[in-house]
Write an enzyme that holds these catalytic residues in place. Sequence first.
Site, mmCIF file in Angstrom:
data_model
loop_
_atom_site.group_PDB
_atom_site.id
_atom_site.type_symbol
_atom_site.label_atom_id
_atom_site.label_comp_id
_atom_site.label_asym_id
_atom_site.label_seq_id
_atom_site.Cartn_x
_atom_site.Cartn_y
_atom_site.Cartn_z
ATOM 1 C CG HIS A 195 -2.116 -0.955 0.885
ATOM 2 N ND1 HIS A 195 -2.216 -2.190 1.460
ATOM 3 C CD2 HIS A 195 -3.157 -0.856 0.017
ATOM 4 C CE1 HIS A 195 -3.279 -2.807 0.979
ATOM 5 N NE2 HIS A 195 -3.864 -2.028 0.101
ATOM 6 C CD GLU A 436 -9.535 -7.920 -2.234
ATOM 7 O OE1 GLU A 436 -8.451 -7.398 -2.506
ATOM 8 O OE2 GLU A 436 -10.391 -7.371 -1.531
ATOM 9 C CG ASP A 460 -5.283 -8.184 -0.800
ATOM 10 O OD1 ASP A 460 -4.269 -8.318 -0.101
ATOM 11 O OD2 ASP A 460 -6.070 -7.232 -0.689
ATOM 12 C CB CYS A 507 -9.076 -2.293 -9.284
ATOM 13 S SG CYS A 507 -9.588 -3.444 -7.997
HETATM 14 C C1 PEP Z 1 -6.069 -5.528 -4.594
HETATM 15 O O1 PEP Z 1 -5.978 -6.255 -3.602
HETATM 16 O O2 PEP Z 1 -5.654 -5.852 -5.730
HETATM 17 C C2 PEP Z 1 -6.688 -4.200 -4.500
HETATM 18 C C3 PEP Z 1 -6.923 -3.472 -5.560
HETATM 19 O O3 PEP Z 1 -6.981 -3.716 -3.265
HETATM 20 P P1 PEP Z 1 -5.889 -3.208 -2.210
HETATM 21 O O4 PEP Z 1 -4.603 -3.012 -2.949
HETATM 22 O O5 PEP Z 1 -6.418 -1.940 -1.638
HETATM 23 O O6 PEP Z 1 -5.828 -4.331 -1.234
HETATM 24 MG MG MG Z 2 -7.103 -5.909 -1.841
#
Ligand code: PEP
Ligand code: MG
Length: 580
Positions: A195, A436, A460, A507
């Site tokens: 993150h 995910e 994830d 995403c």
């Molecule tokens: C992911 O897990 O790919 C996602 C887009 O969510 P985050 O990165 O916020 O866990």
């Molecule tokens: Mg995620």
Amino acid sequence: MNIQARTIINGIAASPGLAVGKVCFWSDPENVPRYTIDPEQVPEELARLDEALASARQQLVDLQERVEKEIGHEEAAIFTSHSLLLDDPAFYARVEKFLTQEHINLEAAVEMAIEDIVKVLRKIPDLYLRERADDFRDVGRRVLENLLAYQRQCTLEEGGKIILVAHELMPSDTVQFHRHHVGAFVTERGGVSSHAAILARSLRLPAVVSVPQILSQLQAGVQVLVDGRLGRVIVNPDPTEIEEAERDQTLRAKAAASVHPAVVSRTLDQVEVVLSANLTREDEAEEARMVGARGVGLLRTEFLFMDRGEFLDEEKQYRAYRHVVEIMAPHPVTIRTLDLGEDKQFNFENPVEATTACVLGWRSLRLSLADENVFSAQLRAILRASAHGVVRILLPMVTGIEELRLVRGLLAKAQSELTTRGLAFGADVQLGAMIETPSAAVLPELILQEADFLSVGTNDLVQYIMVADRVSEHMQRYYRSTSPAVISLLAGMARAARTAGKDISICGEIAGDPLYLPLLLGLGFRNLSVAPVLIPDLAAAVAGLKISEAEDLAARCLRLSTADEIEALLRAKPTPAKGI
Ligand code: PEP
Ligand code: MG
């Protein structure tokens, strides 16, 4: 290392761009920076020590009051003895000695003094005194934490940039960066999908992660250049490199402020690929619109809370979501419900047992479902924002269809509450699921029975499929998005969504990486959601591809048996696509 010489240190590229600035350590008590100071700095350092001790005393008084109220008098008394330890003259004298005789910085001197005293206490035959060693370590750590917190504020010369160097950065650290004059950051830990890296891209800060032992290779104040595209740090860059970095900094600032026409990205054979934006703050919406995002594919709402450092009630959330919806109109805005837990910690007034927070899987939708008040307030805020444009609700970490059913029930309740209060909401708010978790990924057709759309969170998904922490530098070689298992699951999800006639997007971070683009298009994905900074380059990459060739590549990848083979095929220079 000779810190005068130009040196290159390699890591993993995590956020594009060049930045030059002075090293500032962002530290934690596990990685206390050590450097030499001038003798005339000693009084200044001692003044800082006094300040850190005063803060520690106040913290202990607060803690004592809280424990007295919540637990009991006897337990609270522990903190009285901790306060006394703070005033121990032996501790002060040792710190002073290390500062004046060894000329090391205060944080290192405090760390050494703590170790010294703990060692002495451990040798005492009296059991009571021996046990005071742990108390002393605890108190000392508090002082150190206070000092490191001061150090995090890094003083800056006028107009200069700092390069934050840390063992690890948590999202709660990273969200504060845009308020300071941070040019880039470099960490020992972390992967591209951590993150902290995601936030660096959203803040348009170059970043390099997974740099082995960077803390011990640098000194505070040394000039470095961070190259976030090649994944390297240049210590003492030469004047031409500095000029290039400064040019890049200016260009990036201009790019962030310039207006682009909204782009419809199409492949060479005229297939439309919808590029939307991943947002972590509502003020990024403007930028997303300017770079031509066709909506928001992922609004990570937890960062709105972390960014402000406060709990946002329904009204505050509504205003934030509405802001994004109005700016992006007429394009859809996908608002993900809170995805807290693991590295994204935020302390609610009413936290769901903090002690269980480190257990695998105690995060995200599960936390929301465990706290109906917080969750329903968020659902109402999102529904209210839907009165101002097209809004979709996205649930993180879905593991089964029953969770979607539960949320549909809560949504119906939220709608009726809003109706009772006379507040408007959109008639047709879609409910989607992130894919995910392995349990959702193996049976997407089941999830699609209740979900109106899917969004694949590969960040994830890869960590759970490959059993490799996305944040750990040691796990990066196991964290393989090109694993045949991952690719095969992606193919299955695209197929399931097509059969159900429902929308699917990606995403996760691979959506913004041009390396994966032909594969994802070839597997059937037509919606990608990425950080706004990546949209222009991604649109250009889409324009250079042909779907028929992408499909051919995907079919070949699906026949390979290792992550290395698939990655090598993606990296092999593609034969240039010919116009149709
Ligand atoms: C992911 O897990 O790919 C996602 C887009 O969510 P985050 O990165 O916020 O866990
Ligand atoms: Mg995620």
